[in-house]
Design a protein around this motif. Structure first.
Motif, PDB file in Angstrom:
ATOM      1  N   ASN A 168       0.802  -1.230   0.000  1.00 45.76           N
ATOM      2  CA  ASN A 168       0.000   0.000   0.000  1.00 45.76           C
ATOM      3  C   ASN A 168       0.831   1.274   0.000  1.00 45.76           C
ATOM      4  O   ASN A 168       0.280   2.370   0.071  1.00 45.76           O
ATOM      5  N   THR A 169       2.167   1.158  -0.070  1.00 40.00           N
ATOM      6  CA  THR A 169       2.979   2.361  -0.202  1.00 40.00           C
ATOM      7  C   THR A 169       2.817   2.951  -1.600  1.00 40.00           C
ATOM      8  O   THR A 169       2.682   4.163  -1.759  1.00 40.00           O
ATOM      9  N   LEU A 170       2.854   2.088  -2.623  1.00 38.89           N
ATOM     10  CA  LEU A 170       2.733   2.532  -4.004  1.00 38.89           C
ATOM     11  C   LEU A 170       1.280   2.517  -4.458  1.00 38.89           C
ATOM     12  O   LEU A 170       0.486   1.669  -4.036  1.00 38.89           O
ATOM     13  N   SER A 171       0.938   3.435  -5.348  1.00 38.23           N
ATOM     14  CA  SER A 171      -0.444   3.533  -5.811  1.00 38.23           C
ATOM     15  C   SER A 171      -0.883   2.298  -6.581  1.00 38.23           C
ATOM     16  O   SER A 171      -2.079   2.024  -6.692  1.00 38.23           O
ATOM     17  N   ASN A 172       0.074   1.533  -7.133  1.00 40.67           N
ATOM     18  CA  ASN A 172      -0.288   0.347  -7.911  1.00 40.67           C
ATOM     19  C   ASN A 172      -0.304  -0.928  -7.072  1.00 40.67           C
ATOM     20  O   ASN A 172      -0.469  -2.014  -7.623  1.00 40.67           O
ATOM     21  N   ASP A 173      -0.161  -0.813  -5.763  1.00 39.98           N
ATOM     22  CA  ASP A 173      -0.136  -1.995  -4.899  1.00 39.98           C
ATOM     23  C   ASP A 173      -1.418  -2.098  -4.071  1.00 39.98           C
ATOM     24  O   ASP A 173      -1.396  -2.326  -2.871  1.00 39.98           O
ATOM     25  N   TYR A 174      -2.549  -1.935  -4.750  1.00 36.85           N
ATOM     26  CA  TYR A 174      -3.856  -2.039  -4.108  1.00 36.85           C
ATOM     27  C   TYR A 174      -4.743  -3.032  -4.856  1.00 36.85           C
ATOM     28  O   TYR A 174      -5.957  -2.973  -4.755  1.00 36.85           O
ATOM     29  N   GLY A 175      -4.139  -3.936  -5.589  1.00 32.35           N
ATOM     30  CA  GLY A 175      -4.928  -4.831  -6.415  1.00 32.35           C
ATOM     31  C   GLY A 175      -5.288  -4.140  -7.720  1.00 32.35           C
ATOM     32  O   GLY A 175      -4.588  -3.259  -8.199  1.00 32.35           O
ATOM     33  N   GLY A 176      -6.406  -4.558  -8.316  1.00 27.27           N
ATOM     34  CA  GLY A 176      -6.814  -3.958  -9.573  1.00 27.27           C
ATOM     35  C   GLY A 176      -7.025  -4.991 -10.657  1.00 27.27           C
ATOM     36  O   GLY A 176      -7.170  -6.190 -10.391  1.00 27.27           O
ATOM     37  N   MET A 177      -7.035  -4.525 -11.891  1.00 26.38           N
ATOM     38  CA  MET A 177      -7.456  -5.348 -13.023  1.00 26.38           C
ATOM     39  C   MET A 177      -6.642  -6.626 -13.176  1.00 26.38           C
ATOM     40  O   MET A 177      -7.195  -7.718 -13.340  1.00 26.38           O
ATOM     41  N   ASP A 178      -5.311  -6.501 -13.136  1.00 25.61           N
ATOM     42  CA  ASP A 178      -4.487  -7.689 -13.378  1.00 25.61           C
ATOM     43  C   ASP A 178      -4.553  -8.690 -12.240  1.00 25.61           C
ATOM     44  O   ASP A 178      -4.287  -9.880 -12.446  1.00 25.61           O
ATOM     45  N   LEU A 179      -4.902  -8.246 -11.041  1.00 28.25           N
ATOM     46  CA  LEU A 179      -5.110  -9.209  -9.957  1.00 28.25           C
ATOM     47  C   LEU A 179      -6.346 -10.058 -10.256  1.00 28.25           C
ATOM     48  O   LEU A 179      -6.328 -11.288 -10.079  1.00 28.25           O
ATOM     49  N   TYR A 180      -7.443  -9.417 -10.726  1.00 24.05           N
ATOM     50  CA  TYR A 180      -8.629 -10.178 -11.130  1.00 24.05           C
ATOM     51  C   TYR A 180      -8.258 -11.194 -12.212  1.00 24.05           C
ATOM     52  O   TYR A 180      -8.606 -12.380 -12.128  1.00 24.05           O
ATOM     53  N   VAL A 181      -7.585 -10.719 -13.262  1.00 22.51           N
ATOM     54  CA  VAL A 181      -7.244 -11.585 -14.390  1.00 22.51           C
ATOM     55  C   VAL A 181      -6.414 -12.776 -13.923  1.00 22.51           C
ATOM     56  O   VAL A 181      -6.673 -13.931 -14.294  1.00 22.51           O
ATOM     57  N   ASN A 182      -5.427 -12.498 -13.088  1.00 27.05           N
ATOM     58  CA  ASN A 182      -4.551 -13.558 -12.587  1.00 27.05           C
ATOM     59  C   ASN A 182      -5.317 -14.575 -11.750  1.00 27.05           C
ATOM     60  O   ASN A 182      -5.154 -15.789 -11.908  1.00 27.05           O
ATOM     61  N   GLN A 183      -6.161 -14.102 -10.853  1.00 30.55           N
ATOM     62  CA  GLN A 183      -6.863 -14.998  -9.933  1.00 30.55           C
ATOM     63  C   GLN A 183      -8.045 -15.714 -10.574  1.00 30.55           C
ATOM     64  O   GLN A 183      -8.557 -16.680 -10.014  1.00 30.55           O
ATOM     65  N   PHE A 184      -8.474 -15.248 -11.743  1.00 35.22           N
ATOM     66  CA  PHE A 184      -9.516 -15.970 -12.478  1.00 35.22           C
ATOM     67  C   PHE A 184      -8.913 -16.873 -13.549  1.00 35.22           C
ATOM     68  O   PHE A 184      -9.625 -17.387 -14.407  1.00 35.22           O
ATOM     69  N   GLY A 185      -7.581 -17.040 -13.503  1.00 37.70           N
ATOM     70  CA  GLY A 185      -6.906 -18.002 -14.346  1.00 37.70           C
ATOM     71  C   GLY A 185      -6.775 -17.611 -15.805  1.00 37.70           C
ATOM     72  O   GLY A 185      -6.624 -18.485 -16.666  1.00 37.70           O
ATOM     73  N   LEU A 186      -6.806 -16.318 -16.090  1.00 36.64           N
ATOM     74  CA  LEU A 186      -6.700 -15.847 -17.467  1.00 36.64           C
ATOM     75  C   LEU A 186      -5.337 -15.223 -17.709  1.00 36.64           C
ATOM     76  O   LEU A 186      -4.551 -15.018 -16.777  1.00 36.64           O
ATOM     77  N   GLN A 187      -5.052 -14.890 -18.976  1.00 38.03           N
ATOM     78  CA  GLN A 187      -3.699 -14.487 -19.340  1.00 38.03           C
ATOM     79  C   GLN A 187      -3.573 -13.021 -19.755  1.00 38.03           C
ATOM     80  O   GLN A 187      -2.536 -12.404 -19.526  1.00 38.03           O
ATOM     81  N   ASN A 188      -4.580 -12.477 -20.401  1.00 39.86           N
ATOM     82  CA  ASN A 188      -4.467 -11.157 -21.012  1.00 39.86           C
ATOM     83  C   ASN A 188      -5.122 -10.070 -20.164  1.00 39.86           C
ATOM     84  O   ASN A 188      -6.216 -10.263 -19.614  1.00 39.86           O
ATOM     85  N   HIS A 189      -4.459  -8.933 -20.100  1.00 39.06           N
ATOM     86  CA  HIS A 189      -4.952  -7.804 -19.317  1.00 39.06           C
ATOM     87  C   HIS A 189      -6.372  -7.418 -19.710  1.00 39.06           C
ATOM     88  O   HIS A 189      -7.224  -7.174 -18.852  1.00 39.06           O
ATOM     89  N   ASP A 190      -6.656  -7.382 -21.001  1.00 39.48           N
ATOM     90  CA  ASP A 190      -7.963  -6.908 -21.461  1.00 39.48           C
ATOM     91  C   ASP A 190      -9.090  -7.894 -21.206  1.00 39.48           C
ATOM     92  O   ASP A 190     -10.262  -7.571 -21.455  1.00 39.48           O
ATOM     93  N   ALA A 191      -8.778  -9.090 -20.673  1.00 40.77           N
ATOM     94  CA  ALA A 191      -9.850 -10.002 -20.253  1.00 40.77           C
ATOM     95  C   ALA A 191     -10.689  -9.373 -19.151  1.00 40.77           C
ATOM     96  O   ALA A 191     -11.853  -9.734 -18.973  1.00 40.77           O
ATOM     97  N   PHE A 192     -10.102  -8.431 -18.417  1.00 41.36           N
ATOM     98  CA  PHE A 192     -10.863  -7.743 -17.372  1.00 41.36           C
ATOM     99  C   PHE A 192     -12.095  -7.064 -17.955  1.00 41.36           C
ATOM    100  O   PHE A 192     -13.137  -6.991 -17.288  1.00 41.36           O
ATOM    101  N   TYR A 193     -11.995  -6.572 -19.170  1.00 44.15           N
ATOM    102  CA  TYR A 193     -13.097  -5.831 -19.781  1.00 44.15           C
ATOM    103  C   TYR A 193     -14.129  -6.724 -20.453  1.00 44.15           C
ATOM    104  O   TYR A 193     -15.258  -6.284 -20.700  1.00 44.15           O
ATOM    105  N   THR A 194     -13.771  -7.958 -20.756  1.00 44.29           N
ATOM    106  CA  THR A 194     -14.637  -8.783 -21.596  1.00 44.29           C
ATOM    107  C   THR A 194     -15.079 -10.091 -20.969  1.00 44.29           C
ATOM    108  O   THR A 194     -16.090 -10.662 -21.397  1.00 44.29           O
ATOM    109  N   ASN A 195     -14.352 -10.608 -19.984  1.00 43.48           N
ATOM    110  CA  ASN A 195     -14.699 -11.903 -19.397  1.00 43.48           C
ATOM    111  C   ASN A 195     -15.910 -11.752 -18.473  1.00 43.48           C
ATOM    112  O   ASN A 195     -15.918 -10.911 -17.573  1.00 43.48           O
ATOM    113  N   ASN A 196     -16.924 -12.576 -18.683  1.00 41.78           N
ATOM    114  CA  ASN A 196     -18.178 -12.438 -17.937  1.00 41.78           C
ATOM    115  C   ASN A 196     -18.001 -12.708 -16.439  1.00 41.78           C
ATOM    116  O   ASN A 196     -18.635 -12.057 -15.602  1.00 41.78           O
TER     117      ASN A 196
END
Length: 565
Positions: A168-196
């Motif tokens: 939480n020191t850095l602004s990018n260390d609060y989770g976010g899109m790529d954490l969702y993608v990683n934990q839902f077993g997907l590979q591409n960043h833009d899956a955040f916008y399209t995966n149901n």
């Protein structure tokens, strides 16, 4: 002098632009909730233009007294709006510190405890008591920790010398899109916008937050995401386009509007444009014609930003700078010598390419996003140490290039929004100073590339706009920062921005108990309280802690914006 001449030039250009035709955006009269229209923001029957600041880390502070004092100091400065992260995602429950949501193996769990959303409750309640409004950002494009093979990760020979700062020191260390993608077993960043499945999970979190503060007038807006774009830390699929990002914003804005009719929804993009991309929401003339101008006056017209205009502006700016350098005797010849005379090639330098901020290569078309019916206002950002807004002019120093290109970017962003007929906010601006260089961490990285223990990687740092190894002279000194911030605020005011927000606020003397780890910079200027340590708030290269000069500039900017409301 050059910056003054340039500021005068672009201000004069913008003064020729009239307000765009009115476009209805959910007016609410004298409501205590902020509303938006073609005229800007209003609340309690009065217009609202503001100077604001960013405190992404505010809900992680251990002491409620610190939160209160922070907000009071900001309010006393005349700042009206703050912007924070309303998310804090983790893939493993931490032993200490704040977290809002666990995202793990395709499932999500909300933390409603005292180290969870109750911390966010405290911020909202205290902001309301201090008369402040809060822009609530719901997720982040940047989360570089999820993939050790990403381009922003230092090479193996450097990893041993790089120590990651506390969570939480850095602004990018609060989770976010790529954490969702990683934990839902997907590979591409833009899956955040399209995966149901991801969309459902994110909508569930969004619903929890929006419903929780549905009736709070302290919430300024729901910001869908910070700096959404096709690329992140994870790879990007070839199918991601500007329409992918626009469609996601439209879907999420409609979802929030179905839950909350009190608050406006905003985009949190960096303001990147695509002058030639196909539009999902093209600009069309309004049904009602605008009133005829007064006798003897011409009807002014606001038009969308075009590639041709960008090229013309850059060529004209270069001509102006060249002429100024010639008068000052500092001209750096950039042409060819013919019969003993120099013939400039400067006007041909910007003949075709307009760069990633306006060519759609990031997958973002902010104007198209702004024209979505459920989007109340747009945003853009000014971080010239991380993004290049125009080719460098050889007759300007690196710092002058950064400031001048930023001023043009502000003017262009204002024009783009005016063509749509909705407000736009500069939701984050900053210049990294030489004194802050050791703490500078680009938004898509996890370590300070210019710190002494990582200097070996400066030439391959990999952040946007980096073309060569930099030296400290490429960064602003204190005087440059003061001049730049004053210019940004003045340009934002004269260009008609609805709000201008500095990134980021800072403070020393923050309390940290032995059980929390999100703050790490020891503050030796204060004596530790009993049972606690005093630290400084996070500094990723932009903090203005103990900087009264910048705080005074923000105060003066707030007064000027209020006078023009």
């Amino acid at each position: 002098m050059r910056l003054f001449l340039f500021f005068w030039l672009v201000t004069s250009i913008y003064s020729c632009l009239a307000a765009a035709p009115p476009r209805a955006i959910a007016k609410r009269g004298s409501s205590s909730f902020v509303s938006s229209s073609s005229a800007g923001f209003s609340v309690n029957g009065s217009s609202l233009r503001f100077v604001g600041t960013n405190l992404y880390w505010l809900p992680t502070l251990d002491s409620n007294d610190d939160i209160w004092n922070m907000l009071k100091n900001i309010s006393d400065t005349g700042i009206k709006v703050i912007r924070i992260w309303a998310f804090n995602d983790v893939d493993t429950i931490p032993e200490n510190g704040t977290w809002f949501q666990l995202v793990q193996n395709g499932t999500t769990t909300i933390n409603d405890g005292p180290n969870g959303l109750q911390k966010l409750d405290t911020v909202i309640q205290m902001a309301e008591q201090q008369g402040l409004y809060v822009i609530m950002s719901l997720t982040n494009n940047w989360y570089p920790f999820v993939n050790s093979t990403a381009t922003s990760t230092p090479s193996p020979d450097v990893l041993a010398t790089v120590t990651s700062p506390p969570r939480n020191t850095l602004s990018n260390d609060y989770g976010g899109m790529d954490l969702y993608v990683n934990q839902f077993g997907l590979q591409n960043h833009d899956a955040f916008y399209t995966n149901n499945e991801i969309l459902t999970a994110f909508q569930n979190y969004t619903k929890q937050i929006v419903s929780r503060y549905l009736n709070s007038p302290a919430v300024f807006s729901w910001e869908l995401a910070n700096d959404a774009r096709c690329n992140g830390t994870l790879p990007t699929s070839p199918t991601c386009t500007t329409q992918t990002i626009t469609q996601w914003h439209a879907q999420m804005a409609a979802f929030i509007a179905s839950i909350d009719s009190n608050h406006i929804v905003s985009a949190g993009t960096s303001g990147f444009q695509c002058t030639d991309c196909p539009k999902l929401y093209p600009i069309t003339p309004t049904a009602s014609p605008t009133p005829s101008p007064a006798p003897g006056k011409k009807r002014n017209k606001v038009t969308p930003l075009t590639k041709e205009q960008v090229i013309r502006q850059r060529a004209e700016s270069r001509r102006q700078n060249r002429a100024a350098a010639k008068r000052a005797g500092t001209l750096k010849e950039d042409g060819v010598r013919i019969r003993g005379r120099w013939v400039s090639t400067a006007t041909r330098e910007v003949s075709s390419s307009i760069g990633p901020t306006t060519d759609g290569s990031t997958g973002v078309d902010s104007q198209d996003i702004l024209n979505i019916p459920n989007i109340g206002f747009g945003s853009f950002q000014v971080f010239p140490d991380q993004n290049s807004y125009a080719p460098d002019d050889p007759n300007l120093s690196p710092v002058q290039n950064k400031i001048q290109s930023s001023l043009t970017w502000i003017q262009q962003s204002a024009q783009s929004a005016a063509a749509v007929g909705k407000p736009v906010v500069l939701n984050g601006f900053g210049l990294v100073t030489q004194s802050n260089l050791n703490d500078f961490v680009p938004f898509n990285m996890t370590y300070a590339p210019y710190a002494s223990d990582t200097a070996v990687v400066t030439a391959r740092s990999g952040f946007a706009g980096s073309k060569r190894q930099s030296s400290s002279s490429d960064y602003a000194d204190d005087s440059d920062q003061e001049s730049g911030y004053s210019s940004f605020l003045q340009m934002g005011n004269s260009a008609g921005l609805a709000g201008v927000m500095q990134y980021q606020w800072g403070s020393t003397g923050v309390t940290q108990t032995s059980s929390t780890i999100q703050l790490d910079e020891l503050d030796t200027t204060n004596s530790p309280a009993s049972g606690a340590t005093l630290v400084a708030s996070p500094n990723d290269g932009y903090s203005i802690a103990n900087n009264p000069a910048i705080q005074q500039i923000l105060q003066q900017g707030a007064q000027a914006m209020a006078q023009n409301s």
